[in-house]
Design a protein around this motif. Sequence first.
Motif, mmCIF file in Angstrom:
data_model
loop_
_atom_site.group_PDB
_atom_site.id
_atom_site.type_symbol
_atom_site.label_atom_id
_atom_site.label_comp_id
_atom_site.label_asym_id
_atom_site.label_seq_id
_atom_site.Cartn_x
_atom_site.Cartn_y
_atom_site.Cartn_z
ATOM 1 N N ARG A 1 40.087 28.265 45.107
ATOM 2 C CA ARG A 1 38.965 28.069 46.027
ATOM 3 C C ARG A 1 39.463 27.806 47.452
ATOM 4 N NH1 ARG A 1 37.257 26.450 41.036
ATOM 5 N NH2 ARG A 1 35.083 26.943 40.498
ATOM 6 N N SER B 1 30.052 30.335 45.939
ATOM 7 C CA SER B 1 28.908 29.814 45.203
ATOM 8 C C SER B 1 29.354 29.315 43.837
ATOM 9 C CB SER B 1 27.832 30.896 45.040
ATOM 10 O OG SER B 1 28.341 32.011 44.345
ATOM 11 N N ASP B 2 28.769 28.210 43.390
ATOM 12 C CA ASP B 2 29.083 27.647 42.088
ATOM 13 C C ASP B 2 28.295 28.389 41.008
ATOM 14 O OD1 ASP B 2 30.804 25.701 43.115
ATOM 15 O OD2 ASP B 2 29.129 24.343 43.525
ATOM 16 N N SER C 1 30.078 27.003 34.469
ATOM 17 C CA SER C 1 31.354 27.552 34.933
ATOM 18 C C SER C 1 32.497 27.270 33.965
ATOM 19 C CB SER C 1 31.701 26.992 36.314
ATOM 20 O OG SER C 1 31.872 25.579 36.254
ATOM 21 N N THR D 1 23.479 33.514 40.933
ATOM 22 C CA THR D 1 23.844 32.971 42.249
ATOM 23 C C THR D 1 23.645 33.992 43.370
ATOM 24 O OG1 THR D 1 26.181 33.641 42.167
ATOM 25 C CG2 THR D 1 25.605 31.565 41.089
#
Length: 461
Positions: A353, A365-366, A370, A402
Amino acid sequence: MTDPSEVFASETILDRSPKSIFDDHHPPEKDLIADCVHCGFCLPACPTYQLWGNEIDSPRGRIDLMKAGREGAVHLDDAFVQSFDNCLGCLACTTACPSGVQYDKLLNDVRPQIERHRKRSPGDRLWRALIFALFPHPDRLRVAAALGAGYQRILRPLLLRSGLLTRLPKKLRAMEALLPPVRISDIAARLPEHTAAIGPTRRRVGMLTGCAQRVFFHDVNQATVRVLAAEGCEVFSPAAQGCCGALSEHVGRDESAADQARRLIDAFEPLDLDTIVTNVAGCGANMKGYGRLLRDDPHYADRAAAFAARCRDISELLDELGPVARRHPIQATVAYHDACHLAHGQQVRSQPRAALQAIPGIAISDIPESETCCGSAGTYNLTNPEPAEQLGRRKVRNILSTEPELIATGNAGCLLQIRRYLAEGDADVPLYHPIQLIDFSIRGVQPPTVGPAGPGLSGPR
């Protein structure tokens, strides 16, 4: 699909004999089994428990089976084997466990026991023999890819129009669907064995080129070398390197995995490297475990431990070095998927990230759920296509929720699995390895934000 708990209940025969079903060569360790306190935190993290809700298909259920196996309370029968075959080995349970249970070590010890002592059905043996005769061998895989390219252009449209494609056996259908569009030019491509650093040399780096990676994702390997050179690394990609053994280790073929590990160490060791870098999460997790894999080998144990200590995922190495090459903006929202063997197997989450966020204009975006596996898991989507399909579709739904402009993930298997279900839903979202986006940014090239792109598929080179 047969409920695994029903199979267990009907086929597992209790045996009051104290004789263990495991041999003496590294059975699952009693002390590691005892670390599990049955708190249940692993249950919602486990993909197969999420799918079926059966205790026997949860980490603590499988640990109970190991305990019973040590005590001779169960047979090593079809039901016992099925429970462990159902496990993806995603290691989400190790992240969720508050007691620090080392399920990865337990799983890596029980699977070789199964392979040594349980004879599989003829069909299963044949399918697994095909997989391991092909995928760990890049030269064979290149031939298969060339044939696959011809199949995609000529035969596949005919099979689709006739409806015969849907009549193939499920496992063969899964293999067919995972084959990405292939460029003939990439099949024969090779990385240079030596690439000089741009500017002062900051690190001598060996690069694993991988098996499927070097055939189907040559673009990713090229991008990795360019980024490393731009960041001041002298890069060595020895032609003599072969498979790292990850696929074999994942299913309990420990002798093959150990042989492949020795050959890889022999290929890199003479180069006097500071770091060995991988851009495939499963390979990286496996190589970091070489010390344990070869712990009984007097000629390799110390060398394997030293080799493993130098292994890094590409995102880890970039984080250690810090950027020196200029990043140009890429204005895009990126859905980043955590590959299981990166996030859980190597505990590498922030570094990919951070590397992406160093690109001006990138927003990450999360993804919902996950921590849940996409269903690739080494060869799992080839040997267990039904649960892999459910997990693949679930992962793609979560990613698309997302509304990303780009998707990124750091593992070849995840790239193939996600690409399959994006294509199934006609989702026009480009899919990349994070290192490709970094490479685009350093070179000042804009990745396409419309159309089914992806590593080895389309997009700027």
